[in-house]
Design an enzyme around this catalytic site. Structure first.
Site, short mmCIF file in Angstrom:
data_model
loop_
_atom_site.label_atom_id
_atom_site.label_comp_id
_atom_site.label_asym_id
_atom_site.label_seq_id
_atom_site.Cartn_x
_atom_site.Cartn_y
_atom_site.Cartn_z
CG ASP A 18 -1.94 0.94 0.90
OD1 ASP A 18 -2.24 1.55 0.02
OD2 ASP A 18 -2.69 1.29 2.35
CG HIS A 35 0.37 2.00 -9.28
ND1 HIS A 35 0.08 1.78 -7.95
CD2 HIS A 35 -0.57 2.93 -9.69
CE1 HIS A 35 -1.22 2.24 -7.99
NE2 HIS A 35 -1.57 2.86 -8.89
CG LEU A 129 9.65 -17.34 -2.96
CD1 LEU A 129 9.28 -17.47 -1.51
CD2 LEU A 129 9.89 -15.87 -3.48
NE ARG A 192 -8.36 0.33 5.23
CZ ARG A 192 -7.71 1.65 5.34
NH1 ARG A 192 -7.74 2.13 6.58
NH2 ARG A 192 -7.52 2.55 4.42
CD GLU A 205 2.25 -12.93 15.64
OE1 GLU A 205 2.33 -11.84 16.24
OE2 GLU A 205 1.91 -13.69 16.63
C1 FPP Z 1 -1.46 0.37 -3.47
O1 FPP Z 1 -1.44 1.46 -3.54
C2 FPP Z 1 -1.15 -0.73 -4.45
C3 FPP Z 1 -2.00 -1.38 -5.41
C4 FPP Z 1 -3.21 -1.03 -5.47
C5 FPP Z 1 -1.45 -2.19 -6.51
C6 FPP Z 1 0.17 -2.92 -6.03
C7 FPP Z 1 0.52 -3.06 -7.38
C8 FPP Z 1 1.82 -3.09 -7.65
C9 FPP Z 1 2.72 -2.95 -6.78
C10 FPP Z 1 2.36 -3.43 -9.02
C11 FPP Z 1 1.75 -4.56 -9.87
C12 FPP Z 1 2.04 -5.98 -9.08
C13 FPP Z 1 3.05 -6.98 -9.36
C14 FPP Z 1 2.93 -8.13 -8.55
C15 FPP Z 1 4.08 -6.93 -10.65
P1 FPP Z 1 -2.43 2.77 -3.68
O2 FPP Z 1 -2.70 3.08 -5.10
O3 FPP Z 1 -3.58 2.03 -3.08
O4 FPP Z 1 -1.67 3.81 -2.89
P2 FPP Z 1 -2.43 4.90 -2.15
O5 FPP Z 1 -3.26 4.39 -0.88
O6 FPP Z 1 -1.33 5.95 -1.47
O7 FPP Z 1 -3.36 5.88 -2.99
#
Ligand code: FPP
Length: 248
Positions: A18, A35, A129, A192, A205
């Protein structure tokens, strides 16, 4: 640092990645750059988990609720996942990483499902893994799908209603053959689970760290393993149960 010197390493670490958007906002950058920097953190974390001797690493890549984001952001996220699989699959395969995908596969459009299936198929016999990618994943949806399968078996007379037990639910989840997570990490300071592995997290955990996901790296991963090693897990009993963790 190749491997942390710890007596207890969790078998299964799951991560809610996140804070990509906030990482980008803080720098005046578009969310999409958060991202894409997040994908670099994914690469580093997969390597660190393998080096540490973790057996399963689950990453929450795209939730069933993420479809409600603006179309451009959804497309960015799908594009990153596509590129990750296309570019990194060969290397992950070389490193003996097995890829598994959890989440609802029904109704996935375009090339995403074939790509995910190819990643699973190519790496199915690998023994290092296991990288579990949670895609179009929502825990309540997963439980509902499992209960529907069980209901079909009850209706067919294979299972009697009063025989139903927790194992019968677990064995019908997407994670059927994957051990429950020992440690769940969420980055960005939010505390959460957001519909992630709710059934499987019964005795996990939980670790919430303030860093945004794009800043996550090998050192933060090893710090998390140290915190895990210091926790006293009792599974509802009185003493730590050493059989659930790998000693190494
Ligand atoms: C949360 O940040 C993250 C996501 C919704 C997506 C996570 C995806 C990646 C890291 C890239 C693709 C994954 C792989 C496995 C290659 P957010 O956008 O909710 O951030 P914010 O809460 O600060 O807005």
């Amino acid at each position: 640092m190749a491997k942390p010197d710890l007596a207890i390493i969790p078998r299964h670490v799951a991560i809610i990645m996140d804070g990509n958007g906030r990482w980008a906002n803080k720098r005046g950058l578009p969310r999409t750059l958060g991202h894409s920097k997040g994908v670099e953190a994914v690469r580093e974390t997969v390597r660190a988990a393998g080096d540490a001797g973790v057996e399963y690493l689950t990453l929450f890549a795209f939730s069933s609720e993420n479809w409600s984001r603006p179309e451009t952001e959804v497309n960015d996220l799908l594009g990153l996942l596509r590129r990750f699989i296309r570019r990194d699959l060969a290397e992950l395969h070389r490193e003996n990483v097995r890829i598994r995908v959890i989440g609802d596969r029904e109704g996935l459009k375009g090339d995403i499902l074939p790509l995910l299936l190819e990643a699973e198929e190519t790496t199915r016999d690998n023994t290092a893994l296991t990288l579990v990618i949670a895609f179009n994943y929502g825990s309540r949806d997963e439980i509902v799908r499992a209960v529907k399968k069980l209901a079909v078996d009850v209706q067919a007379g294979f299972v009697q209603p009063d025989e139903i037990n927790a194992g019968m639910i677990s064995s019908r989840l997407d994670t059927a053959d994957i051990p429950d997570p020992d440690l769940i990490i969420r980055t960005s300071g939010e505390e959460r689970l957001s519909n992630f592995l709710l059934w499987q997290a019964a005795y996990s955990e939980l670790l919430f760290i303030p860093d945004y996901w794009p800043d996550f790296d090998r050192n933060l991963f090893f710090d998390a393993l140290k915190v895990f090693a210091s926790r006293d897990r009792r599974f509802g009993g009185l003493t730590n149960n050493p059989t659930t963790a790998v000693v190494g």
